[in-house]
Scaffold this active site. Structure first.
Site, PDB file in Angstrom:
ATOM      1  N   ASP A   1     -14.203   4.337   9.636  1.00  0.00           N
ATOM      2  CA  ASP A   1     -14.354   4.279   8.176  1.00  0.00           C
ATOM      3  C   ASP A   1     -14.735   2.869   7.740  1.00  0.00           C
ATOM      4  OD1 ASP A   1     -14.421   5.298   5.616  1.00  0.00           O
ATOM      5  OD2 ASP A   1     -12.272   5.076   5.257  1.00  0.00           O
TER       6      ASP A   1
ATOM      7  N   LYS B   1       0.864  -1.185   0.000  1.00  0.00           N
ATOM      8  CA  LYS B   1       0.000   0.000   0.000  1.00  0.00           C
ATOM      9  C   LYS B   1       0.895   1.229   0.000  1.00  0.00           C
ATOM     10  CE  LYS B   1      -3.571   2.417   2.645  1.00  0.00           C
ATOM     11  NZ  LYS B   1      -4.492   2.375   3.793  1.00  0.00           N
TER      12      LYS B   1
END
Length: 286
Positions: free
Chosen positions: A109, A14
């Site tokens: 989230d 990532k």
């Protein structure tokens, strides 16, 4: 996706988005790294290490690899998840959430695109860029988070095979909530009238909870669980621990074991492969 040349293990990379950062790494990435290094749980994505490429702007988080994310799966599946499979998925999400909350961390989230799944049916909560630690007394936090009423919406989306409250704006979102759950008032949400914006916006008058009409086939235990997750009053809303003890998970159809979850084509890999083929074709044109 990458391969660890020392262990031959497949991992996920990532890239940290620097976005014109002049003072070092973004605070959201620092928070994500700090939290993930402390967390170890089967239903939380694993951060293995942080590596730097040829430039300081090329910073990558090396994470455990998961073949799918639930958003891609829901978009591409030909037949929806069965109720037993939904229970298997949401139980794992709740176990991950219980672990986070016991360690005084809120994710902030949660949504299907941030839930990953391995080919062995293990669900992992990912993307901790907005996650924060909390304590008593609570510190002020920005209200500008993306995802609202996460766990209940995820369960409902898995059961209904589509998003429960697809609002296009905050006002539209509030209106959809009122249509589904009824207009909040002091009786069901003590302190509601004292909220900062409660007097600045007139909610539609809708006195009914319509969850049963939206899920007519769902058992009483399932509806009870959804209602507890969607309570307006935060003091009455179900915790992850409460949910894990729900009778919904003890009645038929029972949750299937993660190992018995179906495996799926790797949609993300297909997308990357088709993009690579298109790029190669363009380069090959005279």
């Amino acid at each position: 996706r990458a391969r660890d040349t020392l262990t031959d293990e497949t991992v996920a990379l990532k890239k940290v988005r620097m976005d014109n950062e002049k003072d070092g790494m973004p605070i959201s990435s620092l928070r994500e790294i700090t939290l993930l290094l402390e967390l170890q749980h089967p239903n939380i994505v694993e951060l293995k290490e942080v590596v730097v490429g040829n430039h300081l702007e090329s910073i990558f988080l090396v994470m455990g690899y998961c073949e799918q994310d639930l958003a891609s799966l829901l978009e591409n599946m030909q037949t929806p998840f069965s109720e037993a499979q939904v229970k298997c998925i949401i139980l794992q999400v709740l176990k991950g959430l219980q672990y986070l909350h016991e360690n005084y961390i809120i994710h902030r989230d949660l949504k299907v695109s941030n839930l990953l799944m391995t080919d062995k049916g293990c669900v992992k909560i990912a993307d901790f860029g907005l996650a924060r630690t909390y304590g008593m007394p609570p510190k002020p936090m920005t209200p500008k988070v993306v995802t609202l009423w996460a766990a209940g919406c995820i369960l409902a989306e898995l059961l209904a095979h589509k998003p429960l409250l697809p609002g296009t704006s905050e006002i539209h979102q509030i209106d959809l909530i009122v249509q589904l759950l009824g207009t909040p008032n002091e009786n069901i949400w003590p302190g509601f009238s004292k909220l900062p914006l409660a007097t600045q916006y007139t909610l539609r008058k809708q006195p009914y909870n319509n969850l049963k009409h939206r899920f007519p086939w769902l058992s009483e235990a399932g509806l009870r669980l959804l209602n507890f997750l969607f309570m307006y009053d935060p003091k009455k809303r179900a915790t992850a621990k409460d949910c894990l003890e729900s009778s919904y998970f003890k009645e038929k159809p029972l949750p299937c074991e993660p190992e018995l979850m179906p495996t799926f084509p790797h949609h993300r890999n297909k997308r990357v492969a088709s993009t690579a083929v298109e790029s190669q074709a363009k380069r090959s044109k005279p």
